[in-house]
Design a protein around this motif. Structure first.
Motif, PDB file in Angstrom:
ATOM      1  N   ALA A   1       0.825  -1.202   0.000  1.00 44.38           N
ATOM      2  CA  ALA A   1       0.000   0.000   0.000  1.00 44.38           C
ATOM      3  C   ALA A   1       0.860   1.253   0.000  1.00 44.38           C
TER       4      ALA A   1
ATOM      5  N   ALA B   1      -6.208  -0.066  -3.606  1.00 44.07           N
ATOM      6  CA  ALA B   1      -5.501  -0.300  -2.350  1.00 44.07           C
ATOM      7  C   ALA B   1      -4.274   0.593  -2.287  1.00 44.07           C
TER       8      ALA B   1
ATOM      9  N   ILE C   1      -3.998   1.425   1.494  1.00 46.97           N
ATOM     10  CA  ILE C   1      -4.560   0.321   2.272  1.00 46.97           C
ATOM     11  C   ILE C   1      -3.749  -0.941   1.991  1.00 46.97           C
ATOM     12  N   ALA C   2      -3.200  -1.528   3.036  1.00 45.61           N
ATOM     13  CA  ALA C   2      -2.388  -2.735   2.888  1.00 45.61           C
ATOM     14  C   ALA C   2      -3.289  -3.951   2.685  1.00 45.61           C
ATOM     15  N   VAL C   3      -3.005  -4.704   1.633  1.00 43.80           N
ATOM     16  CA  VAL C   3      -3.728  -5.945   1.357  1.00 43.80           C
ATOM     17  C   VAL C   3      -2.670  -7.030   1.145  1.00 43.80           C
TER      18      VAL C   3
ATOM     19  N   PRO D   1      -3.448  -6.239   7.520  1.00 42.52           N
ATOM     20  CA  PRO D   1      -3.434  -5.601   8.837  1.00 42.52           C
ATOM     21  C   PRO D   1      -4.483  -4.501   9.056  1.00 42.52           C
ATOM     22  N   GLU D   2      -5.262  -4.184   8.023  1.00 41.27           N
ATOM     23  CA  GLU D   2      -6.178  -3.045   8.126  1.00 41.27           C
ATOM     24  C   GLU D   2      -7.457  -3.409   8.888  1.00 41.27           C
ATOM     25  N   SER D   3      -8.171  -2.383   9.308  1.00 39.36           N
ATOM     26  CA  SER D   3      -9.445  -2.579   9.996  1.00 39.36           C
ATOM     27  C   SER D   3     -10.536  -2.924   8.984  1.00 39.36           C
TER      28      SER D   3
ATOM     29  N   ASP E   1     -13.245  -1.389   8.635  1.00 36.96           N
ATOM     30  CA  ASP E   1     -13.698  -0.120   8.049  1.00 36.96           C
ATOM     31  C   ASP E   1     -12.838   0.287   6.859  1.00 36.96           C
ATOM     32  N   ARG E   2     -11.520   0.091   6.966  1.00 40.42           N
ATOM     33  CA  ARG E   2     -10.632   0.443   5.847  1.00 40.42           C
ATOM     34  C   ARG E   2     -10.899  -0.456   4.642  1.00 40.42           C
ATOM     35  N   TYR E   3     -11.145  -1.756   4.895  1.00 39.93           N
ATOM     36  CA  TYR E   3     -11.441  -2.654   3.787  1.00 39.93           C
ATOM     37  C   TYR E   3     -12.812  -2.344   3.185  1.00 39.93           C
TER      38      TYR E   3
ATOM     39  N   GLU F   1     -13.998   0.681   2.991  1.00 38.77           N
ATOM     40  CA  GLU F   1     -13.692   1.862   2.183  1.00 38.77           C
ATOM     41  C   GLU F   1     -13.114   1.442   0.829  1.00 38.77           C
TER      42      GLU F   1
END
Length: 171
Positions: free
Chosen positions: A3, A89, A94-96, A135-137, A139-141, A143
């Motif tokens: 990300a 991402a 956003i880390a995926v 590692p994201e929440s 909510d971030r995913y 988004e």
């Protein structure tokens, strides 16, 4: 997947934005394909330097030598989602770590065969299952999913209305 904001995908977006700002006609891309029959109901589709074969299962008159057109559509939707998830991402930072997508569609063949004009010949419904890990929440995913749903071209082909103009040429 990463990300980081300085990634190659973000560089492509930045270069495209610069080119379009300089000349809006740079935003237009044209994709082409051509096809011809093969086998009982199959086809060979040429996409530039690539060739895709499409067929039907025996229950639909084919020889089952290749995926059928609606399976090819599902593969197009999945692959477009994968690309769009990867672009967005990076764009959103956003880390995926893991991404996989499954698609399933419900088709009532009465529409295709003309057995009931009240039944659509295409899918009645399509379901996507997107699995994201990292590692994201949540909510971030979520988004990220909203951004993908808003920007995926093949999803838009399904959910929006795309004018199609057919020209019949006879000998």
């Amino acid at each position: 997947m990463t990300a980081e904001t300085g990634t190659p995908l973000n560089a492509i977006v930045d270069a495209t934005a610069t080119a379009v700002a300089a000349d809006p006609s740079n935003a237009r891309a044209v994709f082409r394909a051509s096809g011809s029959p093969e086998g009982t109901v199959g086809s060979v589709v040429r996409l530039g330097r690539y060739t895709v074969r499409v067929d039907e299962p025996p229950a639909l008159g084919g020889d089952d030598t290749a995926p059928n057109p609606v399976e090819v559509y599902l593969s197009s939707l999945i692959s477009c989602q994968v690309v769009t998830y990867r672009f967005w991402a990076q764009r959103l930072g956003i880390a995926v770590d893991d991404l996989s997508i499954e698609a399933e569609g419900d088709l009532d063949v009465r529409g295709f065969f003309g057995l009931d004009d009240g039944v659509r010949p295409g899918f009645q419904a399509v379901r996507l299952t997107v699995r994201l890990g990292g590692p994201e929440s949540a909510d971030r995913y979520a988004e990220l999913q909203r951004a993908v749903d808003a920007h995926c071209p093949v999803l838009d082909l399904t959910t929006g209305k795309t004018p199609v103009h057919t020209t019949l040429v006879t000998d």
